[in-house]
Design an enzyme around this catalytic site. Structure first.
Site, PDB file in Angstrom:
ATOM      1  N   HIS A 158       0.847  -1.190   0.000  1.00 24.41           N
ATOM      2  CA  HIS A 158       0.000   0.000   0.000  1.00 24.41           C
ATOM      3  C   HIS A 158       0.884   1.242   0.000  1.00 24.41           C
ATOM      4  O   HIS A 158       1.570   1.526   0.981  1.00 24.41           O
ATOM      5  CB  HIS A 158      -0.929   0.003   1.212  1.00 24.41           C
ATOM      6  N   ASP A 160       0.976   5.120  -0.195  1.00 30.17           N
ATOM      7  CA  ASP A 160       0.278   6.406  -0.130  1.00 30.17           C
ATOM      8  C   ASP A 160       0.984   7.430  -1.013  1.00 30.17           C
ATOM      9  O   ASP A 160       2.177   7.688  -0.817  1.00 30.17           O
ATOM     10  CB  ASP A 160       0.277   6.935   1.310  1.00 30.17           C
ATOM     11  N   ASP A 409       1.768  -1.129   4.446  1.00 29.49           N
ATOM     12  CA  ASP A 409       2.246   0.118   3.858  1.00 29.49           C
ATOM     13  C   ASP A 409       3.702  -0.020   3.405  1.00 29.49           C
ATOM     14  O   ASP A 409       4.572  -0.446   4.174  1.00 29.49           O
ATOM     15  CB  ASP A 409       2.156   1.254   4.869  1.00 29.49           C
TER      16      ASP A 409
END
Length: 1141
Positions: A158, A160, A409
């Site tokens: 993930h 961002d 993340d």
């Protein structure tokens, strides 16, 4: 005999319907089969559409007959009276063509409604054991004997696009290394797989790699080892983002995928947005996706769905009764999308299978049990331990196919992590394969692999998924920690987001019209040589990508660190400025009477905007026009598809000015108002010129402004109030009075042709409102503070955790200065408090433009500590515990204020609208920016204006929200009479905005754009540009007219344009008053040529919402010549690939 006439007639109609359908099916069977599978499919689709239309037409006929029968019975029940009032004999739907059509789209009561689930749940949060927010799961062990467990382990990272670091820094530090390693490690073993979501990062990396690596990527995609999921530019927020921006970032991502990889996404992946909206589900389905995965849902809802085995469902729009727009949705059952919360219910066990956390590395398991490398000695014990978690998790679903994400993340940055995860899991999978008695097959997979296996298993077992309607707000991840704070955090940038969105849409439309006019002007389909079309298209593309990037779920949400917010803001501002260049250049060419006089000089543009935005964190400032006897040309662009009466405001250097329509010489109604340097000090050098402009749809209209003789202009008159301390006012050019004595105690009164308002003389805040034809209604405006808790859990960027005292009424040590202005164009009341300036304004306009009350606030809470400022409306509407707020500006959603939930749980996202209603009236608040909204008591509606919070709320950001700005917010308040109740949908009523509210919201979100031509006498002759003969229907919104990229020449405009139309569903409980100038129709089919006359389309091909080639109608179905008939259903967005002639 007459008594039986209607039943017989209805029976006859039913026979006709049955015979018609039978004949239709015969014709379909007799039809000649077209050549080719695509045409065969399209032919079948056409026949289904025709059948749907036939059913729809017959349904309408039956409904009309039924209503007619009911009306006759009602008349008979009151003594057979003939002379009855029209309003009692006819439903509101009869007064509004198209209402019946909209009502037929109302959702079905089938399936689960989220509102009903909320009513059912106790929200008591008991300890569930290993699965803290769930329950103990047990099994016998023989559940998989006949149907083995099939496990798909889906590696993901993930990423961002901005949060703790900027987009660029994340890319350089982590993302590019992840993708570089992906290329190597997936190539090493064909059994390895991965999914990727963020096209913003992927496209940037693509630009950095050579052709050889690009070919490797294509091979991995073709082999199914790498899958791009969702295909959006970002993983978008679903609470604050407007549906225009949500769709635009999907178009940008999907178009990139098609151009560079030749593929399209089939599944959505949204594991980190803080709550989920059905608007996003609708857009994904319309873009051709069939499945989606969501994660951040209230823990109590997850538990309930797990108990009912409804974690996988068909998500249906609440306004829709057809399954054709359903999308299969998988809800992840546990706390997070990281490895400890994805393999099964026990995070302490699952963490042991995150091999990135092997001893000796930087990451570790907080449960004190570390992963172990898989060896021959421990593989059995490890495999059985993992299988136990897989089995427990699988019992929460209806099939024996299990999705297990593997990632977190920014995972897989280093090559060592790839090796650790893939090699250790492969050993476990091999062990499962070697032991068939375990009845489990496990492998690496993608989302496509998972959903293909799922649907195959569901079909084989004839298992149906339940249908669900509603949304997943407001999200709580634990305890009473509701994520309703981010609905408002960083409101300055939420407003800037919408400014860019409106600027982008206006520029897209004007640029597309300009290119079409150029090709028509030349006659050979080519563009004018000195018009920088390619450079402008690149500016458009950059603007699209900046808006798309800001839809990221840590950008528009206001949940990024301060330097990252500055980076986002700088991108937004630069895009606005670049798009303005395109607007100015396009308008310049369109307005020139002699096209040979066009020139492009970027350093010295022919036209300028009438305001300047000097920095990303400042409000726009109007530039001052220097007037003399020579006319200054003002160019006003109306970016809406409706004829509108608008008040245009510019700042001039003279208290006397005259405005005329350049084409007719007609003088325009105008007033001069003061520019207030201080609340009680008017500028002596700047003056606000306000005039009423009649703007045809999509038009560029030229006005001339000149200096007028002294004293000839209508000047606003001012009255000042301040309790106990009358202000000293400096204003040499305006008539000023001060109310003192008994007169000062009476309410302040303003009115226009439609509305009369009363405000407090002490505060200037609204108290009462009356429509000219109705009773006086209570509509009070209040301002309040929320504080935060005193214990360790406090409000932050994400969370709203108010103090036990609740909201406290705003008060100040000294009374506010109240300034009342009255003039022929508008009148207003401005209240100047310490922390905000609040203005209510009435426009003296004919038609619906003067029907609403404008409310504007300028807020500054930079001096405060842990406080949130709220504006509350207190009305006499008996709304109970229900109100309505919009989802992404696309649809309305009923909300229920529940006493069993904490205060913060009853706040919801409001992107553009909210309303209260009872059987007699509706009060709507329409907004130009997104924020949190609540109705904590009957008849009340409150919106959060700004929040300043000194601490982190322990969700990873590591800081508070203290970068507040001087922030503007803009609203329109609308009171409407209504007749009839709401439509019930499975216990939840579904409602639309009224037509009047739709048009008011359109005007509010797409303000006229003012440009100024040079002041010298050498200005070439300009002529207004009027591309349309008439407005589009009231309920048809031109969402975009977006020039597509040339398929042969990258970064260049093609002759093809994406025409995106949204037919709004509208409320049928009242007819708009006064009468609207636009029209609307009861028919689904519209003639696009008549709609856009005199524009002409060379060809029209319906497509998917993201305009992918494979979604286009086949060439044989293309409509090359008029009439171009298209079907537009209420609530639906329709996309067409067109060439504008």
């Amino acid at each position: 005999m007459k008594r039986n006439l209607f039943p017989l007639l209805m029976g006859g109609v039913f026979c006709v319907v049955v015979m018609s359908l039978h004949r239709m099916l015969e014709m379909m069977q007799e039809a000649e089969t077209p050549a080719g599978p695509i045409q065969d499919f399209y032919s079948l689709q056409q026949q289904i559409d025709r059948l749907e239309r036939l059913l729809s037409d017959n349904n309408r006929l039956v409904v009309k007959l039924r209503d007619s029968l009911l009306r006759r019975q009602a008349l008979k029940g009151v003594g057979g009276a003939v002379n009855v009032n029209a309003s009692s004999a006819h439903s509101p739907a009869d007064a509004l063509p198209g209402c019946r059509l909209a009502q037929e789209m109302k959702g079905s009561a089938n399936g689960v409604q989220l509102l009903d689930v909320y009513n059912l749940l106790p929200f008591n949060n008991p300890d569930g054991g290993a699965w803290k927010q769930g329950f103990e799961i047990s099994y016998h062990g023989n559940e998989w004997d006949e149907q083995p467990l099939e496990v798909l382990l889906v590696p993901h990272s993930h990423n961002d696009p901005g949060w703790l670091k900027t987009f660029e820094n994340y890319y350089q530090d982590q993302t590019k290394h992840i993708l570089n390693n992906m290329l190597i490690k997936l190539t090493e073993d064909s059994r390895r797989k991965m999914i990727w979501a963020e096209i913003s990062y992927f496209s940037k990396w693509w630009n950095d790699i050579d052709e050889q690596k690009r070919e490797m990527v294509k091979r991995l995609v073709a082999a199914g080892q790498l899958e791009l999921v969702t295909g959006g530019w970002v993983m978008a927020d679903e609470a604050n983002s407007h549906y225009f921006a949500l769709l635009d970032q999907l178009i940008e991502g999907h178009q990139w995928m098609q151009r560079h990889l030749g593929v399209r996404p089939s599944s959505g992946w949204a594991v980190d947005p803080f709550g989920h909206s059905p608007s996003m589900a609708y857009l994904l389905k319309g873009a051709g996706l069939s499945n989606m995965v969501i994660q951040r849902v209230h823990y109590a809802v997850k538990k309930h769905f797990a108990q009912q085995q409804t974690l996988e469902f068909l998500w249906r729009q609440s306004w829709d009764s057809s399954p054709s727009r359903d999308i299969t949705c998988h809800m992840m059952p546990f706390y997070s999308y990281d490895v400890p919360h994805t393999c099964g219910p026990n995070p302490a066990v699952c963490c042991q299978f995150d091999f990135h956390r092997l001893p000796g590395g930087r990451a570790m398991c907080p449960w004190k049990k570390s992963p172990q490398p898989i060896t021959e000695q421990n593989v059995q014990e490890r495999a059985l331990l993992l299988l136990d978690q897989y089995r427990q998790k699988s019992l929460l679903f209806r099939s024996h196919v299990l999705l297990v994400p593997l990632g977190d993340d920014f995972r897989f940055v280093e090559a060592s992590e790839w090796d650790a995860q893939f090699s250790n899991y492969q050993k476990l999978f091999d062990y499962f394969d070697q032991h068939p008695e375990l009845h489990v097959k496990a492998r690496f997979g993608t989302l496509s692999d998972y959903f293909q296996a799922l649907h195959h298993r569901l079909n084989a077992t004839r298992t149906a998924l339940p249908t669900l309607g509603g949304d997943f707000f407001t999200y709580a991840d634990r305890d009473d920690h509701y994520w309703s704070g981010y609905f408002t955090s960083r409101p300055f940038y939420k407003r800037l987001d919408r400014t860019l969105e409106a600027t982008l849409r206006a520029t897209e439309i004007l640029f597309s019209l300009t290119l079409a006019e150029m090709r028509r002007f030349r006659g050979d389909g080519r563009l004018v040589s000195d018009f920088p079309a390619r450079e402008h298209f690149q500016r458009l593309t950059a603007g699209r990508q900046s808006l798309a990037l800001f839809q990221h779920h840590d950008a528009v949400t206001g949940t990024a660190r301060d330097p990252v917010v500055v980076d986002y803001g700088t991108r937004l501002l630069h895009s606005i400025l670049n798009l303005r260049q395109v607007l100015q250049s396009s308008a310049h060419w369109l307005l020139l009477l002699d096209k040979s006089q066009y020139y492009h000089d970027q350093s010295k543009p022919f036209m300028q905007m009438d305001d300047v935005i000097s920095a990303h964190d400042t409000l726009p400032l109007k530039t001052t026009l220097v007037l003399n006897d020579e006319p200054r040309s003002l160019i006003i662009f109306n970016p809406t598809e409706q004829l509108r009466s608008s008040v245009i405001s510019v700042v001039v250097d003279s208290p006397d000015a005259n405005v005329v329509d350049a084409a007719t010489g007609q003088s325009m109604t105008a007033q001069i108002s003061a520019v207030w340097a201080q609340p009680n000090q008017a500028s002596t050098e700047q003056f606000q010129l306000n005039f009423v402009a009649e703007l045809p749809p999509l038009s560029l209209v030229v006005y001339h402004v000149t200096k007028a003789p002294f004293g000839s202009a209508h000047r606003a008159r001012y009255t000042f109030y301040r309790r106990g301390n009358p202000p000293a006012v400096q204003s040499e050019h305006f008539q000023v009075s001060r109310q003192e004595g008994p007169e000062a105690d009476g309410p302040l009164l303003l009115s226009n042709k439609h509305i009369r308002i009363w405000s407090s003389p002490e505060t200037g805040l609204l108290q009462k409102l009356r429509l000219q034809s109705g009773p006086v209604r209570e509509v009070r405006v209040q301002f309040l503070w929320y504080g935060t808790r005193r214990n360790q859990d406090k409000s932050g960027a994400y969370l709203f955790l108010p103090g036990e005292e609740g909201a406290q009424l705003y008060s100040s040590s000294e009374p506010p200065l109240v300034r009342v202005s009255r003039g022929p164009v508008f009148s207003d009341i401005t209240s100047c408090f310490r922390h905000f300036t609040h203005t209510v304004r009435l426009y003296h306009l004919d038609g619906h433009a003067g029907r609403s009350l404008e409310i504007s606030n300028t807020v500054d809470i930079r001096s405060e500590f842990n406080r949130e400022l709220v504006m509350r409306l207190v009305t006499d509407v008996t709304s109970g515990n229900c109100f309505y707020s919009d989802l992404n500006g696309f649809q309305m959603q009923q909300r229920r204020t529940l006493q069993k939930l904490p205060l913060q749980a009853n706040f919801y996202p409001m992107t553009s609208a909210a309303f209260l209603q009872d059987v007699a009236s509706r009060v709507s608040l329409l907004s130009a920016q997104s924020q949190a909204v609540a109705s904590l008591r009957p008849g009340e509606l409150e919106v959060v204006l700004d929040r300043r919070l000194q601490q982190d709320d322990n969700r990873g950001l590591g800081q508070g929200v203290t970068d507040n700005k001087l922030t503007a917010s803009l609203y329109h308040l609308l009171l409407e009479d209504r007749r009839g109740g709401a439509e019930e949908v499975g216990g939840a009523s579904f409602e639309h905005l009224s037509l009047l509210a739709h048009l008011t919201s359109l005007s509010l979100n797409h303000l006229p754009i003012t440009m100024v031509a040079p002041s010298n006498t050498q200005v070439p002759k300009l002529r207004s540009y009027l591309p349309l003969h008439s407005s589009l229907p009231c309920d048809v919104h031109l969402l975009n007219l977006r020039t597509l990229e040339d398929s042969q020449e990258a970064d260049s405009p093609s002759q093809e344009v994406a025409l995106l139309l949204h037919r709004k569903g509208f409320d049928c409980s009242s007819a708009p008053e006064p009468q609207l100038q636009c029209t609307w129709s009861a028919q689904e089919e519209v003639d696009l040529d008549r709609l856009f006359s005199p524009l002409r389309f060379r060809s029209v091909r319906r497509s998917g919402l993201t305009l992918l080639r494979e979604d286009d109608q086949p060439e044989s179905a293309r409509l090359p010549a008029p009439p171009h008939i298209a079907r537009l259903r209420p609530m639906e967005i329709s996309a067409f690939r067109v060439e504008v002639a």
